[in-house]
Enzyme design. Structure first.
Site, PDB file in Angstrom:
ATOM      1  N   HIS A 129       0.827  -1.217   0.000  1.00  0.00           N
ATOM      2  CA  HIS A 129       0.000   0.000   0.000  1.00  0.00           C
ATOM      3  C   HIS A 129       0.859   1.265   0.000  1.00  0.00           C
ATOM      4  CE1 HIS A 129       0.724  -0.889   4.280  1.00  0.00           C
ATOM      5  NE2 HIS A 129       0.695   0.421   4.444  1.00  0.00           N
ATOM      6  N   GLU A 156      -1.182   5.405   8.698  1.00  0.00           N
ATOM      7  CA  GLU A 156       0.253   5.584   8.909  1.00  0.00           C
ATOM      8  C   GLU A 156       0.624   7.054   9.007  1.00  0.00           C
ATOM      9  OE1 GLU A 156       2.711   3.263   6.289  1.00  0.00           O
ATOM     10  OE2 GLU A 156       1.707   1.395   6.851  1.00  0.00           O
TER      11      GLU A 156
END
Length: 159
Positions: A129, A156
């Site tokens: 990703h 994140e």
């Protein structure tokens, strides 16, 4: 005859399935929401390797973990394995373009590298990703589509 184990469990992304050899995680997949299987109680279901991987994925998705420490098995070609190993080196919260990734693995074909990224059998654990288009566009994602990729990147960025 080899015996494989699987474990189904609920996450913020939906129900995931881990497949394991008993020693290494072989795949991570998103289950169809209509699947009738019951989720496992992680403390008692599956093999210890599956349980540990599921626990670590849940910790990651709840922003309590940045790195994974589970044994995985790559079953791909030489290029696929090189690409998947390179994905592991992309730091948490950062992204690279497909062309940057191609340079990292010494491959002139960005398309071949993109194909290898798309064939990653271990999404989340091997962070495909974190690869985006040079333009900054998100692109596709095999584990639930672009919305899941956006969710993981946002997770994140917050961390």
């Amino acid at each position: 005859m080899k015996q494989f184990h699987s474990l189904h469990f609920s996450t913020a992304l939906g129900r995931l399935e881990l497949t394991c050899s008993g020693h290494e995680i072989l795949s991570v997949s998103l289950l169809d929401e209509t699947a009738a299987d019951q989720d496992a109680t992680l403390e008692t279901a599956g093999c210890p390797v599956c349980r540990d991987a599921a626990r670590q994925i849940r910790e990651y998705l709840s922003e309590q973990r940045r790195d994974f420490h589970v044994p995985v098995r790559f079953g791909g070609s030489r290029l696929q394995t090189a690409v998947w190993r390179a994905l592991e080196r992309i730091p948490y919260g950062e992204t690279v373009s497909y062309s940057e990734l191609a340079r990292m693995v010494g491959c002139k074909s960005v398309r071949a590298v993109g194909t290898a990224v798309g064939q990653n059998p271990l999404p989340i654990l091997i962070p495909c990703h974190r690869v985006i288009r040079k333009s900054g566009a998100i692109g596709e994602y095999g584990l639930g589509g672009p919305s899941v990729k956006r969710f993981l990147l946002a997770l994140e960025r917050r961390g």
